[in-house]
Design a protein around this motif. Sequence first.
Motif, PDB file in Angstrom:
ATOM      1  N   PHE A 164      66.104 -17.604  23.057  1.00  0.00           N
ATOM      2  CA  PHE A 164      65.889 -16.794  24.261  1.00  0.00           C
ATOM      3  C   PHE A 164      64.502 -16.154  24.242  1.00  0.00           C
ATOM      4  CE2 PHE A 164      66.070 -12.868  26.704  1.00  0.00           C
ATOM      5  CZ  PHE A 164      66.647 -13.302  27.895  1.00  0.00           C
ATOM      6  N   ALA A 165      63.802 -16.204  25.384  1.00  0.00           N
ATOM      7  CA  ALA A 165      62.462 -15.619  25.481  1.00  0.00           C
ATOM      8  C   ALA A 165      62.210 -15.179  26.916  1.00  0.00           C
ATOM      9  CB  ALA A 165      61.401 -16.626  25.042  1.00  0.00           C
ATOM     10  N   THR A 166      61.459 -14.084  27.039  1.00  0.00           N
ATOM     11  CA  THR A 166      61.042 -13.589  28.360  1.00  0.00           C
ATOM     12  C   THR A 166      59.545 -13.324  28.304  1.00  0.00           C
ATOM     13  OG1 THR A 166      63.203 -12.534  28.679  1.00  0.00           O
ATOM     14  CG2 THR A 166      61.424 -11.862  30.152  1.00  0.00           C
ATOM     15  N   PRO A 167      58.703 -14.253  28.734  1.00  0.00           N
ATOM     16  CA  PRO A 167      57.251 -14.038  28.713  1.00  0.00           C
ATOM     17  C   PRO A 167      56.818 -13.043  29.783  1.00  0.00           C
ATOM     18  CG  PRO A 167      57.786 -16.148  29.701  1.00  0.00           C
ATOM     19  CD  PRO A 167      59.083 -15.587  29.203  1.00  0.00           C
ATOM     20  N   ALA A 168      55.516 -12.899  29.937  1.00  0.00           N
ATOM     21  CA  ALA A 168      54.978 -11.911  30.882  1.00  0.00           C
ATOM     22  C   ALA A 168      55.386 -12.205  32.328  1.00  0.00           C
ATOM     23  CB  ALA A 168      53.458 -11.879  30.775  1.00  0.00           C
ATOM     24  N   SER A 169      55.730 -13.442  32.625  1.00  0.00           N
ATOM     25  CA  SER A 169      56.135 -13.787  33.988  1.00  0.00           C
ATOM     26  C   SER A 169      57.447 -13.112  34.386  1.00  0.00           C
ATOM     27  CB  SER A 169      56.298 -15.306  34.111  1.00  0.00           C
ATOM     28  OG  SER A 169      57.329 -15.751  33.243  1.00  0.00           O
ATOM     29  N   GLY A 170      58.250 -12.705  33.403  1.00  0.00           N
ATOM     30  CA  GLY A 170      59.535 -12.075  33.692  1.00  0.00           C
ATOM     31  C   GLY A 170      60.685 -13.048  33.787  1.00  0.00           C
ATOM     32  N   HIS A 171      60.423 -14.358  33.740  1.00  0.00           N
ATOM     33  CA  HIS A 171      61.496 -15.342  33.781  1.00  0.00           C
ATOM     34  C   HIS A 171      62.178 -15.407  32.410  1.00  0.00           C
ATOM     35  CE1 HIS A 171      59.565 -16.262  37.479  1.00  0.00           C
ATOM     36  NE2 HIS A 171      58.613 -17.037  36.981  1.00  0.00           N
ATOM     37  N   HIS A 172      63.478 -15.733  32.388  1.00  0.00           N
ATOM     38  CA  HIS A 172      64.226 -15.938  31.156  1.00  0.00           C
ATOM     39  C   HIS A 172      64.224 -17.427  30.830  1.00  0.00           C
ATOM     40  CE1 HIS A 172      65.212 -11.846  31.186  1.00  0.00           C
ATOM     41  NE2 HIS A 172      66.444 -11.876  31.679  1.00  0.00           N
ATOM     42  N   TYR A 173      63.757 -17.788  29.640  1.00  0.00           N
ATOM     43  CA  TYR A 173      63.823 -19.171  29.170  1.00  0.00           C
ATOM     44  C   TYR A 173      64.717 -19.200  27.940  1.00  0.00           C
ATOM     45  CZ  TYR A 173      59.761 -19.920  32.186  1.00  0.00           C
ATOM     46  OH  TYR A 173      58.913 -19.991  33.262  1.00  0.00           O
ATOM     47  N   PHE A 174      65.651 -20.159  27.884  1.00  0.00           N
ATOM     48  CA  PHE A 174      66.559 -20.226  26.751  1.00  0.00           C
ATOM     49  C   PHE A 174      67.183 -21.616  26.684  1.00  0.00           C
ATOM     50  CE2 PHE A 174      68.671 -18.518  30.458  1.00  0.00           C
ATOM     51  CZ  PHE A 174      69.888 -19.186  30.535  1.00  0.00           C
ATOM     52  N   THR A 175      67.977 -21.811  25.654  1.00  0.00           N
ATOM     53  CA  THR A 175      68.703 -23.069  25.469  1.00  0.00           C
ATOM     54  C   THR A 175      70.195 -22.768  25.463  1.00  0.00           C
ATOM     55  OG1 THR A 175      66.906 -24.011  24.143  1.00  0.00           O
ATOM     56  CG2 THR A 175      69.066 -25.045  23.948  1.00  0.00           C
ATOM     57  N   LEU A 176      70.960 -23.559  26.211  1.00  0.00           N
ATOM     58  CA  LEU A 176      72.423 -23.490  26.150  1.00  0.00           C
ATOM     59  C   LEU A 176      72.890 -24.603  25.223  1.00  0.00           C
ATOM     60  CD1 LEU A 176      73.699 -22.873  29.796  1.00  0.00           C
ATOM     61  CD2 LEU A 176      73.882 -21.338  27.840  1.00  0.00           C
ATOM     62  N   LYS A 177      73.754 -24.260  24.266  1.00  0.00           N
ATOM     63  CA  LYS A 177      74.177 -25.287  23.313  1.00  0.00           C
ATOM     64  C   LYS A 177      75.655 -25.121  22.993  1.00  0.00           C
ATOM     65  CE  LYS A 177      73.062 -22.709  19.105  1.00  0.00           C
ATOM     66  NZ  LYS A 177      72.323 -22.713  17.830  1.00  0.00           N
ATOM     67  N   ASP A 178      76.243 -26.225  22.527  1.00  0.00           N
ATOM     68  CA  ASP A 178      77.564 -26.190  21.919  1.00  0.00           C
ATOM     69  C   ASP A 178      77.481 -27.045  20.669  1.00  0.00           C
ATOM     70  OD1 ASP A 178      77.615 -28.814  22.808  1.00  0.00           O
ATOM     71  OD2 ASP A 178      78.971 -28.407  24.473  1.00  0.00           O
ATOM     72  N   GLN A 179      78.628 -27.432  20.121  1.00  0.00           N
ATOM     73  CA  GLN A 179      78.599 -28.175  18.867  1.00  0.00           C
ATOM     74  C   GLN A 179      78.014 -29.571  19.004  1.00  0.00           C
ATOM     75  OE1 GLN A 179      82.630 -28.152  17.439  1.00  0.00           O
ATOM     76  NE2 GLN A 179      82.516 -26.035  16.710  1.00  0.00           N
ATOM     77  N   GLY A 180      78.012 -30.119  20.250  1.00  0.00           N
ATOM     78  CA  GLY A 180      77.580 -31.499  20.398  1.00  0.00           C
ATOM     79  C   GLY A 180      76.255 -31.719  21.085  1.00  0.00           C
ATOM     80  N   ALA A 181      75.761 -30.729  21.821  1.00  0.00           N
ATOM     81  CA  ALA A 181      74.543 -30.968  22.593  1.00  0.00           C
ATOM     82  C   ALA A 181      73.890 -29.637  22.949  1.00  0.00           C
ATOM     83  CB  ALA A 181      74.860 -31.764  23.862  1.00  0.00           C
ATOM     84  N   GLN A 182      72.689 -29.744  23.515  1.00  0.00           N
ATOM     85  CA  GLN A 182      71.993 -28.564  23.997  1.00  0.00           C
ATOM     86  C   GLN A 182      71.219 -28.903  25.262  1.00  0.00           C
ATOM     87  OE1 GLN A 182      69.414 -27.314  20.831  1.00  0.00           O
ATOM     88  NE2 GLN A 182      67.928 -28.934  21.180  1.00  0.00           N
TER      89      GLN A 182
END
Length: 399
Positions: free
Chosen positions: A37-55
């Motif tokens: 999870f990351a929130t740069p200066a732009s204010g947008h949230h960037y992240f990865t959704l994952k489970d046991q088999g994929a992301q």
Amino acid sequence: MPVSGSALSVSRLVALLKEVVEENFVQVLVEGEISNFATPASGHHYFTLKDQGAQLRAVMFRTQNRLLPYRPENGMQVVCSGRVSVYSQRGEIQLVVETMEPLGAGSLQVAFEQLKARLSAEGLFAAERKRPLPAFPRTIGVVTSATGAAIHDILNVLKRRAAGVRVLLFPVRVQGEGAAAEIAGAIAALNRQGQADVLIVGRGGGSLEDLWAFNEEPVARAIHASRIPVISAVGHEVDFTIADFVADLRAPTPSAAAELVVKSRLELEGHLDHLVMRLAGQMQGRLGLLRERVDGLARRLRSPRQELARMDQRWLELERRLRQAMAGGLRERGLRLGAAAARLDALSPLRTLNRGYAIVFDEKTGAAVRDSASLVPGGRLRIRLARGQLRARVEEIEP
């Protein structure tokens, strides 16, 4: 193997994939765990959704994420609603998230726990900063709705228990958008006026959403900054808000807050009687304890003459033991000295001389003569006997 037909450019292929994906996945619900999870200066949230088999990469733009009452964190299990898109610059599939709900606890509960943990870490809930209420307040400031049941309950209790107390009402909205700002502003305004001796901040019961204004950070900061002691009286007895943790005292209901802030004369008299009885009991107990300590000290107290006699006896005993130790040590060392002298006498050259031997020294060098080859005819000698010595001259040398 050669490929027939004209080749697609990378941009064209990605555009075709983008068209297929975005037309077929316009609205999806995806459940997974947040990571990176990351929130740069732009204010947008960037992240990865994952489970046991994929992301899957995901983005939540600022226009949507500013509506979240909580802050997403790595490891949080969530359900995201949005659309699937293809990010052309990297040729990656991503989920454009429009709403996000935590699994299990609702978003408001998560926001409550996050703010509670953060303010607690800053020390806003510390017990040492909480102030006692004034014993006899003359003016009570009340921050609540002017039309709600809370103000009526407070006034009824004050009329019954403390006639003559002045009530300074600062009416505010207690729920809905903008309510938290009004409540915080009212607390600050009453502090600037400086007329109230104590503040009651609260409202009647309701759902978590109804009470949410008292869970917002501006209200908590305003209570923390207040120079006037604050009683939080939000909801019913089972309801807890952030304001309750920051306030100097929490009351389970607005009526209870009014009862806490004033005490009737009979209650005060009863309290004083109780304090007098407790003080008398503590004094009796303290005096009894001191009396026992004095008796114990008297039993252990010794006469200086007895102490001197004991020390004198101790000194005589130590002197006797020292003399015994010295006598024993001298005897042991005498025996050891005699044995050493006997061994030294057995090894002494004088004992050999007593048997008729002599020691010959070269008078010129002073060294003992062990070999005739070291002498020359006419050389001077000094001969040591068992008793006395003599001088001689070499006449002849024989090998």
